[in-house]
Design a protein around this motif. Structure first.
Motif, PDB file in Angstrom:
ATOM      1  N   LEU A   1       0.810  -1.225   0.000  1.00 35.45           N
ATOM      2  CA  LEU A   1       0.000   0.000   0.000  1.00 35.45           C
ATOM      3  C   LEU A   1       0.840   1.270   0.000  1.00 35.45           C
ATOM      4  CD1 LEU A   1      -3.039  -0.949   2.245  1.00 35.45           C
ATOM      5  CD2 LEU A   1      -3.105  -0.166  -0.112  1.00 35.45           C
ATOM      6  N   PRO A   2       1.891   1.376   0.836  1.00 40.55           N
ATOM      7  CA  PRO A   2       2.679   2.616   0.782  1.00 40.55           C
ATOM      8  C   PRO A   2       3.249   2.914  -0.603  1.00 40.55           C
ATOM      9  CG  PRO A   2       3.246   1.360   2.731  1.00 40.55           C
ATOM     10  CD  PRO A   2       2.344   0.512   1.907  1.00 40.55           C
ATOM     11  N   VAL A   3       3.642   1.846  -1.312  1.00 38.61           N
ATOM     12  CA  VAL A   3       4.253   2.058  -2.624  1.00 38.61           C
ATOM     13  C   VAL A   3       3.254   2.662  -3.602  1.00 38.61           C
ATOM     14  CG1 VAL A   3       5.415   0.952  -4.557  1.00 38.61           C
ATOM     15  CG2 VAL A   3       5.791   0.115  -2.237  1.00 38.61           C
ATOM     16  N   PHE A   4       2.023   2.163  -3.558  1.00 38.22           N
ATOM     17  CA  PHE A   4       1.050   2.598  -4.556  1.00 38.22           C
ATOM     18  C   PHE A   4       0.160   3.715  -4.076  1.00 38.22           C
ATOM     19  CE2 PHE A   4       2.513  -0.226  -7.574  1.00 38.22           C
ATOM     20  CZ  PHE A   4       2.736  -1.468  -6.996  1.00 38.22           C
ATOM     21  N   CYS A   5       0.301   4.137  -2.829  1.00 35.12           N
ATOM     22  CA  CYS A   5      -0.366   5.349  -2.352  1.00 35.12           C
ATOM     23  C   CYS A   5       0.649   6.459  -2.200  1.00 35.12           C
ATOM     24  CB  CYS A   5      -1.043   5.119  -1.002  1.00 35.12           C
ATOM     25  SG  CYS A   5      -2.286   3.847  -1.050  1.00 35.12           S
ATOM     26  N   ARG A   6       1.932   6.138  -2.356  1.00 31.23           N
ATOM     27  CA  ARG A   6       3.035   7.087  -2.248  1.00 31.23           C
ATOM     28  C   ARG A   6       3.010   7.798  -0.900  1.00 31.23           C
ATOM     29  NH1 ARG A   6       6.106   4.968  -5.399  1.00 31.23           N
ATOM     30  NH2 ARG A   6       7.484   6.724  -4.967  1.00 31.23           N
ATOM     31  N   LYS A   7       2.727   7.050   0.141  1.00 36.07           N
ATOM     32  CA  LYS A   7       2.695   7.608   1.497  1.00 36.07           C
ATOM     33  C   LYS A   7       3.310   6.589   2.428  1.00 36.07           C
ATOM     34  CE  LYS A   7      -0.928   9.308   3.320  1.00 36.07           C
ATOM     35  NZ  LYS A   7      -1.842   8.358   3.958  1.00 36.07           N
TER      36      LYS A   7
ATOM     37  N   ARG B   1      -2.199   4.737  -7.315  1.00 34.24           N
ATOM     38  CA  ARG B   1      -2.047   4.212  -8.665  1.00 34.24           C
ATOM     39  C   ARG B   1      -2.606   2.802  -8.700  1.00 34.24           C
ATOM     40  NH1 ARG B   1       2.369   6.610 -11.700  1.00 34.24           N
ATOM     41  NH2 ARG B   1       2.538   8.716 -10.854  1.00 34.24           N
ATOM     42  N   LEU B   2      -3.570   2.589  -9.614  1.00 40.49           N
ATOM     43  CA  LEU B   2      -4.228   1.280  -9.641  1.00 40.49           C
ATOM     44  C   LEU B   2      -3.480   0.319 -10.560  1.00 40.49           C
ATOM     45  CD1 LEU B   2      -7.954   2.342  -9.570  1.00 40.49           C
ATOM     46  CD2 LEU B   2      -6.536   1.531  -7.702  1.00 40.49           C
ATOM     47  N   THR B   3      -2.279  -0.048 -10.138  1.00 36.15           N
ATOM     48  CA  THR B   3      -1.537  -1.060 -10.876  1.00 36.15           C
ATOM     49  C   THR B   3      -2.105  -2.429 -10.532  1.00 36.15           C
ATOM     50  OG1 THR B   3      -0.034  -1.227  -9.029  1.00 36.15           O
ATOM     51  CG2 THR B   3       0.557   0.296 -10.787  1.00 36.15           C
TER      52      THR B   3
ATOM     53  N   VAL C   1     -11.376   9.310  -5.071  1.00 38.20           N
ATOM     54  CA  VAL C   1     -11.021  10.727  -4.907  1.00 38.20           C
ATOM     55  C   VAL C   1      -9.517  10.952  -4.886  1.00 38.20           C
ATOM     56  CG1 VAL C   1     -11.156  12.656  -3.293  1.00 38.20           C
ATOM     57  CG2 VAL C   1     -13.170  11.252  -3.733  1.00 38.20           C
ATOM     58  N   PHE C   2      -8.764  10.031  -4.296  1.00 46.42           N
ATOM     59  CA  PHE C   2      -7.327  10.263  -4.156  1.00 46.42           C
ATOM     60  C   PHE C   2      -6.516   9.557  -5.224  1.00 46.42           C
ATOM     61  CE2 PHE C   2      -8.185  12.574  -0.556  1.00 46.42           C
ATOM     62  CZ  PHE C   2      -8.873  11.851   0.413  1.00 46.42           C
ATOM     63  N   ARG C   3      -7.178   9.203  -6.310  1.00 43.35           N
ATOM     64  CA  ARG C   3      -6.457   8.492  -7.356  1.00 43.35           C
ATOM     65  C   ARG C   3      -5.547   9.439  -8.096  1.00 43.35           C
ATOM     66  NH1 ARG C   3      -9.172   4.954 -12.038  1.00 43.35           N
ATOM     67  NH2 ARG C   3      -7.225   4.449 -13.109  1.00 43.35           N
ATOM     68  N   GLU C   4      -4.386   8.970  -8.428  1.00 34.40           N
ATOM     69  CA  GLU C   4      -3.428   9.750  -9.203  1.00 34.40           C
ATOM     70  C   GLU C   4      -3.959   9.872 -10.623  1.00 34.40           C
ATOM     71  OE1 GLU C   4       0.158  11.079  -8.502  1.00 34.40           O
ATOM     72  OE2 GLU C   4      -1.085  12.098  -9.992  1.00 34.40           O
ATOM     73  N   ARG C   5      -4.295  11.084 -11.082  1.00 35.09           N
ATOM     74  CA  ARG C   5      -4.881  11.242 -12.412  1.00 35.09           C
ATOM     75  C   ARG C   5      -3.827  11.114 -13.488  1.00 35.09           C
ATOM     76  NH1 ARG C   5      -9.438  10.117 -10.601  1.00 35.09           N
ATOM     77  NH2 ARG C   5     -10.117  11.445  -8.901  1.00 35.09           N
ATOM     78  N   ASP C   6      -2.653  11.731 -13.236  1.00 37.32           N
ATOM     79  CA  ASP C   6      -1.635  11.759 -14.280  1.00 37.32           C
ATOM     80  C   ASP C   6      -0.572  10.709 -13.985  1.00 37.32           C
ATOM     81  OD1 ASP C   6       0.991  14.120 -15.181  1.00 37.32           O
ATOM     82  OD2 ASP C   6       0.171  12.362 -16.237  1.00 37.32           O
ATOM     83  N   THR C   7      -0.795   9.475 -14.512  1.00 36.52           N
ATOM     84  CA  THR C   7       0.132   8.402 -14.181  1.00 36.52           C
ATOM     85  C   THR C   7       1.359   8.377 -15.084  1.00 36.52           C
ATOM     86  OG1 THR C   7      -1.197   6.969 -15.579  1.00 36.52           O
ATOM     87  CG2 THR C   7      -1.581   6.821 -13.203  1.00 36.52           C
TER      88      THR C   7
END
Lengths: 208, 632, 280
Positions: B355-361, B429-431, C73-79
Motif C-alpha cells: 500500500l505505501p508504494v502505490f499510495c506514495r505515502k 495508482r491502480l496497478t 477521490v485520491f487516485r493519481e490522475r496523471d500516471t
C-alpha cells in the motif's frame, strides 16, 4: 564437492557474530518446538485419563517398567550434565563429550529393551497407548540428538587432531574455534532441555 | 560479478546429469519406497484390527515405504552429504552449489542461494496449487446435480480431502516459501538465511510431501477431508496413511521454515535495522514464523498418534479401547487454528507492504499494525475450541472461547485501520498489484465479518459444518491469501526474473478472478444458511440452481488462472521484455539493487538509517542500501 | 479540498448508506433469517442472527465507503508524469485510540450478548454430558430422547417408553425435549434445521441438547460431520406433532418393534458395540 570458495576481493564478508548468534537463538527456539510437540502427549495423558472412556484407561494389569524408567532417566540426566560441562570446559571437552554421547545412546538402547519386556501391549487401553507413543517418539528424537552430539564430539576430536587449518572462508563469518564453541553450547543446551522433557515424561508416565 | 571462481571446462551434458540432483533423488526415492515396503511386509504381524476394512492392508508397509522413500529422495538430492561430513568432524559450511555458473542446474538440486530456493518454492507450490485447484473444479462438477454422480462416493471424498489438504499444506508456505525466502535477507540487509541448508531442506521436503499426498489414490483414498477426524481415519483405507505422511512432512517443513526465518530476522539484521525500522512485511513474517514454529509440532504429534493407531493398534482415538474422538479434535484444532492465521498473517504483511508504494505515502500506524499482527499471533493459541462449540466438549468453556474469538477481531481490525489510513490522501495508482491488494481488503472484510457470525456460539449452532463456514474460510484464505499471493507475484516477479509481466493480461486476470471468486463463494453463505452441510454429494433439489451457478462461476475462476498462466508463460518464457530495476518507484531495499540481483546480494553489508517508508518526505532521501557493484 | 471536508463527506455518505441499508437488510431478511422461528431455541438464534446482520451492515459499509471514496477521490490522475508522493502522514494517536475503543466495545457487546443468549436456553447446541444451560423447565421434566448415529443413519430411542428404538423421529409440540446424542462408530452430527438443534454424535460420549417445541412442523435432519462415504446420504425428515398424535405414534412404534426391543442392549448413555464392523 564443496562449492564455497573465498569471496572475490570487492565483496566484504558478513559480521562474525551472525552465525554464532544464530546458533544461540536457534537452540532456544528448537526447545520451544520440542516442548510444544511433547505437550500434545502430556495433554493426551491427562485427557484420556480423566475421560476414562469405556473404563479402558488401563485394560488388565498395566504397569510401567519402573526399574527401566529410573535407569533411563539417570542415564539421560548424566549425559546432559556431562555434555553441558563439556561446553563449559574446552580442555576436557573430548572425554566429557564422548561419555555424554555413549550415555545418550545407552538411554535409547535401554528404552528399546524396556519395550521388549513390557507386560502389556499398545492396545491395552489409553495409558498403554500414551506410554508407547510418547516413549517411541521421545526415543526417535533422542536418536536425532545423538547424531547432533556425535557431530560436536567428532568436530572436537578432529580439531584437536588437525588444528585450525581453514581461514575464514566465504559464507562462514566466524572462525572455526568460535563456531565449535557456539555449536557445542547450542547442542548441550538443547540436549539439557530435551532431557528435562524426558524427566517430565518419566514423572507423568511412571510416578503420577 | 560471481563470487566463485569460474571453472574452465564443462563435462558433457549426459555426464552432468549424474550427481546429487532431482533425477538421482527420484530414483533413490522409488528404491527407498520399495525397500521400506518390503521391510514392512516382513514385520507385519496379524493385527487385532479394530475395523475389518483394514483386512488385507499393511499400514506398516505403507508408512515404512514412505519413510524410506523420503530418505532416499533426500539422499539423492545430496542432503546426506553435509551430515556425513559433520559426523566425521569437519567444520560447518554455509553454501552449496551457489555458483551462477551452474546455471539452471541449481534449481534441480540442493542449492543454498536463498533466491534459488525462493524460485523453486514458487514453481513447486504453483504446481501443487494447480492440482488442488483442479480437484476443486472436479468437486464442483460433481455438485452440479444432486442425483446423477460423476464420481464414486469414495472418489469424491478423496477429491475433497486432497483439495483441502493440498491447499492447507501447500499454501501455508505460499508467501513464506517463495517471497520471505527471497525478500527477508534483502530487506534486513543480510546475504543469506541463518541456516541455508535447512532452507533448501524445507522446500524439497514439501515437494516429497505433495507427491505422497497424490499417492493416496493408489491406496484407496481417504474419507476424512483435510481435518482427518478420528476414529474415521483409522477405520478407512490405507489412503489415510498418505494423508498422515503428507501432513507430518508438511509439519516438519513448516516448523523448520518458521525456525529459519525467525533465526534470520532475530540475528542477522544489518547495522541500523532495528526492530522499529523493519518493513511491515518482515513483521508479518515474524508473526507467522512464531506460529509455524510452535503450532506445527502439535499437528505432527497428533498425526503420529493417528499413525500408531493404524499400525501398532494403540487406542488414542478408539473409544472402545480407552481412546477419545475428542482428543483428536482438540489436538488437531489447537494446531488448526494457528494454522489459519499462518495463512492470514502473510497476506496482512503483503497488503501493508504494498500500500505505501502505490499510495506514495508512509505506512499509516506502523506500530499499531505490528501490534495487530503480534496480537493475532498471541490470541490465535487461545481460540481453537470455537471449532468445537457443538461437539459435546466441556460446555462451560464456550463463553470463554466465544470471547477470545471475538477479541481476535480487534487486532485484525488494526490491519484494516492502517490500510485505510495509508490510502487516505494518497496519490493512488491502480496497478495490477494494487488491484489485488484492494481485492484482498474487500474479500477479507466479508471473511472477517462472517467469522464474527461463526464465533457467536448461538449463531454457530446453525452454521457450523455447513457451506457457510466453507464460504467464510474461502473468503479469508482464498480471497485473502491467494489474492495477496498474486499481488506479490505481479509486484516482485519483475525484480526476481528481470522481465515484465503483461499489465493488460494482469488486469484481465484480476477482474475475472475477483468477480468469479465473489460470484462463486458469495452464494455459499446462502447455501449454508439454507441447510447444506459440508462434504456432501447430494442436496435437496431446490438448492440445485444455486449450486449450478456456483459451479459455473468456479469454472470462471479456473479460466482466470489460465489467463495468469498464459501471462507467465508468454511474458517470462517467450517475450522476455526486460524490466527496469525499480518499476514501481519503490523505496524498499530490494528495489535499490540491480536486476538480476547478484548471487551474493550485497557487495557490502548495508547500514540502514531511515524509516522503511520514506515517502512524502521532501526532498526524497537517497536510498541507504549500497547497491552491489561497488558504488556509494 | 481540505482534510475536514473529505472526512465529513465520507461520514455523510456512510450515514446515509447505513440508514438505508441496515433497516433494509433487517426487514428484507427477516422472514428468511435462519433457522426460522419453529422452536424457542431457533427463534433465539433468529434474534441473534438479526442482531449480527444489523451490526455488520454499518461496519461493512464503513470500510467499503472509506475504501471506495479514497480510491476514487485520491487516485493519481496523471500516471505518465513524474511519480509524486503524498503527505507523510504516519499515524494519529487519537484516531488509533478511538478505533481501539470502538472496536473493543463492539466486540465486548457481541461476546456478552452471545453469552447471555447461549446461557439462557443453550441455543439448541450440543453441550456434552453435563449441560450448563437448559430451557426453563415449566413444570415437567423434559422428554428424554436418545439420538443414535451410526454409519449412515440416525435412529432414536425413547427411555421413557420401554427403550424402543425407532427409525424416524416424531416429537410432541409445546414440550421441552432433552436430546441425548451419541454414536456407535465415528463422529457424526445431528442437525435438525428447523428445530435449531445441532449436536455432534461422538462414539462413547453423550452429548445433550435441548429443544422446546412450539407448533407442529416438519423438520429436516442432516448429518453435519463427515462420517464416511455415504455422509451425504445421511438425512431424514422428522415431525413435531401434537401431544395426542405423539402418544399414538409412540404406542404404535412400541408395538411394531416389541420383538426387536427385547434383543436390544439395555438403554445407556453410550454404547460400545463389537468393534469388528465394516465401514469407511
Amino acid at each position: 564437492m564443496e562449492a564455497s570458495a573465498p569471496l572475490a576481493d570487492h565483496i566484504k564478508p558478513e559480521p562474525r557474530e551472525w552465525q554464532l548468534r544464530a546458533l544461540w537463538v536457534g537452540a532456544r527456539m528448537l526447545c520451544g518446538a520440542a516442548a510444544f510437540f511433547f505437550m500434545a502427549f502430556l495433554f493426551a495423558y491427562f485427557y484420556l485419563r480423566s475421560l476414562d472412556v469405556n473404563k479402558s484407561w488401563k485394560i488388565g494389569t498395566v504397569n510401567p517398567p519402573t526399574g527401566f524408567g529410573v535407569g533411563i532417566v539417570v542415564v539421560l540426566v548424566a549425559s546432559a550434565v556431562l555434555l553441558r560441562m563439556a561446553s563449559k570446559r574446552p580442555t576436557e571437552a573430548l572425554p566429557l563429550g564422548l561419555t555424554a554421547l555413549a550415555l545418550a545412546l545407552l538411554s535409547v538402547v535401554l528404552q528399546v529393551i524396556a519395550w521388549t519386556t513390557l507386560g502389556f501391549g499398545p492396545a491395552s487401553g489409553g495409558y498403554a497407548s500414551v506410554y508407547v507413543g510418547w516413549t517411541a517418539w521421545y526415543a526417535v528424537f533422542a536418536l536425532a540428538c545423538v547424531y547432533w552430539i556425535e557431530t560436536q564430539v567428532a568436530s572436537i576430536w578432529r580439531m584437536g587432531r588437525e588444528g585450525v587449518k581453514r581461514p575464514r572462508a566465504e559464507g562462514v563469518p566466524a572462525d572455526d574455534v568460535e563456531l565449535l564453541g557456539a555449536g557445542l553450547e547450542a547442542c548441550s543446551l538443547f540436549w539439557a532441555f530435551y532431557v528435562a522433557l524426558g524427566v517430565i515424561a518419566w514423572v507423568v508416565l511412571y510416578l503420577v | 560479478m560471481s563470487a566463485i571462481a569460474v571453472t574452465t571446462e564443462k563435462p558433457p551434458a549426459w555426464r552432468r546429469l549424474i550427481g546429487f540432483n532431482l533425477l538421482t533423488a527420484i530414483v533413490l526415492g522409488i528404491a527407498g519406497y520399495l525397500i521400506g515396503y518390503w521391510i514392512g511386509g516382513r514385520i507385519n504381524t496379524p493385527s487385532t484390527a479394530f475395523f475389518s476394512a483394514e483386512a488385507g492392508e499393511n499400514d506398516i508397509s505403507v508408512f515404512l515405504g514412505y519413510g524410506f522413500g523420503v530418505i532416499g529422495f533426500l539422499i539423492g538430492l545430496g542432503f546426506a552429504n553435509y551430515p556425513v561430513r559433520r559426523l566425521l568432524g569437519y567444520p560447518p559450511t554455509l553454501a552449496e552449489h551457489e555458483s551462477a555458473d551452474e546455471g539452471l542446474g541449481r534449481y534441480f538440486r540442493l542449492c543454498t542461494d536463498h533466491k534459488v530456493v525462493a524460485m523453486q518454492y514458487m514453481i513447486g507450490i504453483g504446481f501443487f496449487f494447480a492440482i488442488g485447484g483442479l480437484n476443486a473444479m472436479l468437486i464442483r462438477t460433481e455438485l452440479l446435480n444432486p442425483n446423477s454422480h460423476v464420481f464414486g462416493a469414495n472418489q469424491y471424498l478423496t477429491l475433497v480431502g486432497m483439495h483441502g489438504s493440498m491447499m492447507m499444506g501447500m499454501m501455508t508456505s505460499s508467501i513464506l516459501g517463495p517471497f520471505a525466502n527471497w525478500l527477508v535477507p534483502l530487506m534486513i540487509g543480510s546475504r543469506r538465511m541463518a541456516f541455508p541448508r535447512i532452507e533448501a531442506f524445507t522446500f524439497w521436503l514439501l515437494m516429497a510431501a505433495g507427491v505422497i499426498l497424490i499417492t493416496t489414490i493408489f491406496f484407496g483414498g481417504f474419507q476424512t477431508g483435510w481435518t482427518g477426524y478420528q476414529p474415521l481415519g483409522s477405520q478407512g483405507t490405507a489412503g489415510y496413511d498418505a494423508y498422515v505422511g503428507f501432513f507430518a512432512l508438511v509439519g516438519v517443513s513448516m516448523t523448520l521454515l518458521g525456525f529459519n526465518l525467525l533465526a534470520t530476522i532475530i540475528t542477522m539484521r544489518a547495522p541500523g535495522m532495528t526492530w522499529t525500522r523493519l518493513p511491515i512485511f518482515v513483521w508479518g513474517v515474524v508473526s507467522t514464523a512464531i506460529l509455524m514454529l510452535l503450532a506445527s509440532p502439535m499437528l505432527a504429534a497428533a498425526l503420529f498418534m493417528g499413525a500408531f493407531d493404524r499400525t501398532v493398534q494403540t487406542a488414542f482415538f478408539v473409544p472402545g479401547n480407552g481412546g477419545s474422538s475428542f482428543l483428536w479434535q482438540n489436538l488437531f484444532w489447537v494446531f488448526g487454528h494457528p494454522e489459519v492465521y499462518i495463512v492470514a498473517l502473510p497476506g496482512f504483511g503483503i497488503a501493508l507492504e504494498l500500500l505505501p508504494v502505490f499510495c506514495r505515502k508512509p505506512l499509516w500506524g506502523y506500530r499499531i499494525a505490528v501490534a495487530g499482527m503480534l496480537g493475532v499471533t498471541l490470541l490465535s493459541f487461545f481460540v481453537w475450541q470455537h471449532h468445537l462449540f457443538v461437539s459435546g466438549i466441556n460446555a462451560d468453556l464456550r463463553p470463554f472461547y466465544m470471547l477470545s474469538t471475538e477479541l481476535i477481531s480487534i487486532p485484525t481490525g488494526f490491519i484494516f485501520l492502517c490500510a485505510m489510513g495509508t490510502l487516505w490522501r494518497g496519490r493512488i495508482r491502480l496497478t495490477v498489484p494494487m488491484l489485488f491488494v484492494l481485492g484482498w481488503a474487500f474479500n477479507f472484510l466479508f471473511g472477517g465479518i462472517s467469522g464474527v457470525f461463526l464465533s457467536d456460539a448461538p449463531s454457530d449452532v446453525t452454521t457450523h459444518g455447513t457451506f457457510f463456514s466453507m464460504a467464510h474460510f474461502h473468503y479469508t484464505i482464498m480471497g485473502g491469501l491467494v489474492f495477496t499471493f498474486f499481488a506479490a507475484i505481479y509486484y516482485w516477479i519483475p525484480k526476481m526474473t528481470g522481465y515484465k509481466l503483461s499489465e493488460v493480461l494482469g488486469k484481465v486476470h484480476f477482474w475475472t478472478l475477483f468477480l468469479a471468486f465473489n460470484a462463486t463463494f458469495g452464494p455459499l453463505f446462502a447455501l449454508g444458511f439454507m441447510g447444506m452441510p459440508r462434504r456432501v454429494v447430494t442436496y435437496p433439489t431446490s438448492l440445485q440452481p444455486l449450486n449450478d451457478w456456483v459451479t459455473v462461476c468456479a469454472y470462471a475462476i479456473a479460466l482466470s488462472m489460465l489467463v495468469f498462466l498464459y501471462n507467465v508463460v508468454a511474458s517470462l518464457i517467450f517475450k522476455r521484455e526486460p524490466e527496469v530495476a525499480n518499476p514501481w518507484n519503490s523505496k524498499s531495499p530490494e528495489f535499490q539493487l540491480p536486476t538480476p540481483v547478484p548471487v551474493h546480494d550485497f557487495d557490502r553489508i548495508p547500514v540502514f538509517d531511515a524509516d522503511p517508508y520514506p515517502y512524502g518526505v521532501e526532498p526524497t532521501p537517497a536510498p541507504t542500501v549500497a547497491p552491489a557493484g561497488g558504488t556509494a | 479540498m481540505n482534510e475536514v471536508n473529505h472526512f465529513r463527506r465520507v461520514l455523510l455518505i456512510w450515514l446515509v448508506a447505513s440508514t438505508i441499508a441496515t433497516p433494509l437488510v433487517i426487514f428484507v431478511l427477516a422472514p428468511i433469517v435462519p433457522p426460522g422461528n419453529g422452536t424457542v431455541e431457533s427463534a433465539g438464534q433468529v434474534t441473534d442472527n438479526t442482531v449480527l446482520f444489523g451490526l455488520s451492515t454499518p461496519i461493512a459499509l464503513a470500510v467499503i465507503v472509506w475504501f471506495l471514496y479514497a480510491v476514487i477521490v485520491f487516485r493519481e490522475r496523471d500516471t505518465s508524469g513524474a511519480v509524486l508522493d503524498g503527505p507523510p502522514l504516519r499515524g494519529d494517536a487519537r484516531i488509533q485510540m478511538w478505533w481501539v475503543v470502538i472496536t473493543t466495545a463492539i466486540v465486548l457487546f457481541l461476546a456478552g450478548y452471545g453469552t447471555v443468549r447461549l446461557l439462557s436456553d443453550g441455543s439448541g447446541g450440543g453441550q456434552g454430558p453435563n449441560p450448563i444451560a437448559a430451557p426453563s423447565q415449566a413444570k415437567d421434566p423434559p422428554l428424554r430422547v436418545q439420538v443414535i448415529a451410526q454409519q449412515w443413519q440416525f435412529t432414536y430411542r425413547f427411555p421413557g417408553y420401554g427403550g424402543v428404538e425407532t427409525q424416524h423421529l416424531e416429537i410432541p409440540a409445546h414440550t421441552t425435549i432433552e436430546l441425548n446424542v451419541t454414536s456407535l462408530d465415528v463422529i457424526h452430527s445431528f442437525w435438525a434445521y428447523q428445530l435449531g438443534v445441532k449436536a455432534d454424535a461422538n462414539p462413547g460420549e453423550n452429548n445433550i441438547a435441548y429443544v422446546t417445541t412450539k407448533q407442529p412442523l416438519t423438520f429436516n435432519i442432516r448429518c453435519a460431520e463427515l462420517c464416511g462415504v455415504w455422509h451425504g446420504y445421511m438425512f431424514d425428515t422428522g415431525r413435531v406433532v401434537t401431544k395426542a398424535q405423539f402418544a399414538a405414534w409412540i404406542s404404535a412404534q412400541r408395538l411394531t418393534y416389541a420383538p426387536a426391543t427385547k434383543s436390544l442392549p439395555p438403554y445407556s448413555n453410550t454404547y460400545f458395540p463389537d468393534p469388528q464392523r465394516l465401514g469407511g
